[in-house]
Design an enzyme around this catalytic site. Structure first.
Site, PDB file in Angstrom:
ATOM      1  CG  ASP A 129      30.939  52.768 -65.736  1.00  0.00           C
ATOM      2  OD1 ASP A 129      29.961  53.512 -65.531  1.00  0.00           O
ATOM      3  OD2 ASP A 129      30.846  51.543 -65.922  1.00  0.00           O
ATOM      4  CE1 TYR A 131      38.443  52.227 -59.625  1.00  0.00           C
ATOM      5  CE2 TYR A 131      39.990  54.036 -59.953  1.00  0.00           C
ATOM      6  CZ  TYR A 131      39.720  52.676 -59.934  1.00  0.00           C
ATOM      7  OH  TYR A 131      40.695  51.776 -60.217  1.00  0.00           O
ATOM      8  N   GLY A 162      35.781  47.482 -70.078  1.00  0.00           N
ATOM      9  CA  GLY A 162      36.078  46.046 -70.054  1.00  0.00           C
ATOM     10  C   GLY A 162      36.926  45.624 -68.873  1.00  0.00           C
ATOM     11  CB  ILE A 286     -10.160  47.699 -48.972  1.00  0.00           C
ATOM     12  CG1 ILE A 286      -9.080  48.399 -49.795  1.00  0.00           C
ATOM     13  CG2 ILE A 286     -10.330  46.265 -49.431  1.00  0.00           C
ATOM     14  CD1 ILE A 286      -7.679  47.959 -49.507  1.00  0.00           C
ATOM     15  CB  ILE A 290     -15.536  44.227 -49.788  1.00  0.00           C
ATOM     16  CG1 ILE A 290     -14.131  44.123 -50.344  1.00  0.00           C
ATOM     17  CG2 ILE A 290     -16.169  42.848 -49.633  1.00  0.00           C
ATOM     18  CD1 ILE A 290     -13.128  43.516 -49.395  1.00  0.00           C
ATOM     19  CE  LYS A 340     -16.590  68.872 -43.412  1.00  0.00           C
ATOM     20  NZ  LYS A 340     -17.475  68.157 -42.605  1.00  0.00           N
ATOM     21  CG  ASP A 470      -4.928  59.747 -69.572  1.00  0.00           C
ATOM     22  OD1 ASP A 470      -4.389  59.945 -70.685  1.00  0.00           O
ATOM     23  OD2 ASP A 470      -6.144  59.867 -69.388  1.00  0.00           O
TER      24      ASP A 470
END
Ligand SMILES: *[C@@H]1O[C@H](CO)[C@@H](O)[C@H](O)[C@H]1NC(C)=O
Ligand SMILES: *[C@@H]1O[C@H](CO)[C@@H](O)[C@H](O)[C@H]1NC(C)=O
Ligand SMILES: *[C@@H]1O[C@H](CO)[C@@H](O)[C@H](O)[C@H]1NC(C)=O
Ligand SMILES: *[C@@H]1O[C@H](CO)[C@@H](O)[C@H](O)[C@H]1NC(C)=O
Ligand SMILES: *[C@@H]1O[C@H](CO)[C@@H](O)[C@H](O)[C@H]1NC(C)=O
Length: 623
Positions: A129, A131, A162, A286, A290, A340, A470
């Protein structure tokens, strides 16, 4: 967001630009990265305290990243109560966010020593690390290296592992003028690559000029930089619905030159149209799904029905529903810009009534629609809405383009752009190959770079990020110029559905040999899953062998060969390259592959880093 308010915003922007702007808090600019010299902005140490509000409720934002991607971890990092974060984002107190998700963090912002607003958190220095890294990479720009230095008074060289640092986070309270205008909160928005002020204004539903004013930004050419904070004045508490960001434009695929871009206001229009249309299309899809499953259920019940009469009636009803699906599709076609809706007859004509001659493989046919070649995939079941939803918002030359859809008798038909040279697997694996099918080194690297660019786009430039799950050579298609396109987005999800019946393999989808160890062992899903599979794919591209065969044939240490420590790399390369490749570049690519296939997902590079590395390889291969 409606067109009316956009128009208003636009008009008011024009009229306001003639006012003299008295800034509130100067925007930090590129100063975040200025660690050594004094920054070029007087807000580098923090936003200046206002005369009226010594403390206030304020909001920070944070983009979920692998180490800090859950309510508990972000709460710990930013010292905000988990209950406050969970409430602000409408999630549970244990929730995990997808990478790059913008998280709202409520804090109590106050004036420190009459100078700067800040909110303190603490951070223990870890190995490596400094700043700048803490301010920019860990806190993503919510703090700056100069503010850290100023607050802690520990010289950069003495920053030991630390050490506990006080990290002042950049927040602010409304000024007198803002309070009078009804502003109650300021949110410190973290700018991401590609953002402009108008986009940010849309996210939070505020006008462009209030943001420009709040940050003393010029009305002429407001430039904002990634990993900096931009103050957004709000009248109401921010809500989780605002942090769903509009999709970004695709980055231009290297090395083709980028398309010329229009002004930012016309871009804004495109986002809005795409966003609105996208949301609408998804809702419609959706609904129609359904409807369809409802219809199928009824149909099944039908077969058991006693009365012919009743069955006939039901059938008529089914037909109605089918018609309704068609109608819905037609509505989609009226508004969807990106694809389309075809009538089934059009597809029949295109494919000679789905004749075996038109079959490419599986249930994919080729056909000519309006003079253009297309690939048409028939889908028997499962949920196509995910694939459509994704491909509707994606527009990238390295991702296969969905050009249309059709629906008939319970089957979906998806129409894609045609990739003349077929699957990459046909060009790579020995046993599939005829004599003429061989790719040069440069073609192989370009294909790898194309795939990496497409994946980088899916991982980092659409929201939420998309993980392919996949990736393999047979899911990469090549166009006439051997440019690669990632395909087969539905598969992983379809498999997931099927596997639900088999609890043993429930979360194991994808292809053996390509699957990352953390996924096989714990079902852990992250973008690093695709990175692993990408490594395997590149291994196959270089060797011309399927990964399973590679593992069977050899009992060597793959890492040492790939890292070039083993003399055997030459034997390892695809013999059809006949040695026509620069060995040092092959070793370099071997190193990338080895990094991609690291066991610990966090040590694998991001697709973005891979794109950078492969671009260098590609450039060197050309010269
Ligand atoms: C507040 O608004 C008044 C007039 O509207 C203006 O004169 C003043 O300079 C503004 N103050 C700041 C800090 O913007
Ligand atoms: C956090 O939540 C508590 C209880 O709901 C509330 O009293 C407090 O003000 C909140 N703090 C912040 C910073 O939002
Ligand atoms: C916020 O902090 C200030 C000063 O530190 C304190 O006076 C105030 O009560 C705090 N507010 C809340 C809601 O915790
Ligand atoms: C932040 O911590 C510093 C000590 O490092 C302290 O002086 C300051 O008052 C604190 N500010 C707030 C707002 O708590
Ligand atoms: C700043 O941090 C981001 C991640 O938060 C990183 O992508 C970027 O490269 C960093 N900037 C610099 C200059 O290192």
């Amino acid at each position: 967001m409606n067109l009316f308010s956009i128009t208003l915003t636009f008009i008011s922007t024009i009229s306001f630009s003639f006012h003299v702007i008295l800034g509130q808090q100067p925007y930090i600019g590129a100063a975040t990265s200025a660690c050594d010299e004094k920054g070029n902005s007087n807000s580098i140490l923090g936003y200046t305290c206002s005369e009226v509000n010594p403390s206030c409720q304020a909001y920070l934002t944070f983009r979920a990243q692998p180490l800090y991607n859950s309510v508990p971890s972000i709460s710990k990092l930013l010292d905000s109560d988990p209950s406050n974060i969970s409430e602000a984002n409408s999630v549970s107190e244990e929730a995990t966010f997808e990478t790059n998700k913008l998280v709202i963090v409520p804090i109590n912002c106050s004036c420190s020593g009459d100078q700067y607003y800040q909110f303190n958190t603490s951070f223990v220095v870890e190995k490596g690390d400094n700043y700048f890294g803490i301010a920019n990479n860990t806190f993503e720009g919510l703090s700056t290296c100069q503010a850290l230095l100023d607050q802690n008074k520990i010289p950069a060289v003495d920053l030991d592992v630390g050490t506990k640092l006080v990290v002042p986070l950049r927040c602010a309270c409304p000024s007198k003028n803002q309070t009078e205008e009804g502003v109650r909160y300021l949110i410190s928005y973290l700018v991401k690559p590609g953002d402009d002020v108008s986009q940010v204004s849309e996210i939070f539903g505020v006008t462009i000029e209030t943001i420009l004013e709040a940050n003393s930004l010029s009305f002429q050419q407001p430039t904002i930089n990634p990993f900096t904070t931009l103050l957004v004045p709000l009248q109401d508490k921010p809500s989780s619905s605002q942090t769903v960001e509009p999709p970004l434009p695709p980055p231009p695929p290297p090395p083709t030159p980028p398309p010329s871009s229009n002004g930012s206001s016309s871009k804004t229009w495109v986002y809005i149209v795409v966003g609105v249309v996208g949301a609408f299309v998804i809702i419609l899809l959706i609904c129609s799904i359904i409807f369809r499953s409802h219809y199928l259920k009824k149909k099944r019940k039908d077969s058991e029905a006693v009365s012919d009469n009743f069955a006939a009636k039901e059938k008529a009803q089914g037909k109605e529903l089918e018609d309704e699906s068609r109608e819905l599709l037609e509505i989609i076609s009226g508004i969807a810009q990106s694809f389309k809706v075809y009538s089934f007859e059009e597809l029949q004509n295109a494919t000679n009534n789905f004749s075996p001659k038109s079959l490419i493989e599986g249930s994919v046919y080729h056909g000519v629609i309006n003079g253009d070649l297309a690939a048409i995939k028939k889908i028997d079941g499962g949920d196509v809405s995910k694939e459509m939803e994704l491909l509707n918002k994606v527009n990238h030359s390295n991702v296969i383009r969905l050009s249309g859809v059709s629906f008939k008798d319970g089957h979906w038909y998806l129409v894609y752009e045609y990739a003349a040279n077929g699957a990459l697997s046909d060009w790579i694996y020995f046993h599939n190959k005829d004599e003429n099918k061989s790719l040069s080194w440069t073609q192989r690297i370009q294909i790898a770079l194309d795939v990496a660019t497409g994946l980088d786009y899916l991982h980092s430039f659409i929201s939420p990020p998309y993980i392919h799950k996949d990736l393999k050579c047979s899911n990469i298609l090549l166009d006439i110029d051997f440019r690669a396109k990632i395909a087969n987005f539905g598969l992983a999800r379809l498999l997931e559905l099927e596997n639900d019946q088999n609890a043993m393999t429930r979360h194991i989808v994808g292809t053996r040999g390509y699957m990352a160890p953390e996924y096989l062992e714990n079902g852990l899903v992250s973008t690093k899953l695709d990175v692993y599979a990408f490594g395997v794919m590149m291994l196959e591209i270089l060797t011309g062998k399927e990964v399973a065969a590679l593992y069977e044939e050899n009992d060597f240490n793959l890492s040492s060969v790939l890292q070039g420590e083993d003399e055997r790399l030459r034997d390892f390369m695809d013999s059809s390259l006949q040695g026509n490749y620069p060995l040092e570049l092959a070793i370099f690519v071997g190193g990338i592959i080895d990094d991609c296939m690291k066991k610990d997902p966090t040590t694998r590079p991001s697709m973005n880093e891979i794109v950078t590395s492969l671009s260098k390889v590609f450039d060197s291969s050309l010269s």
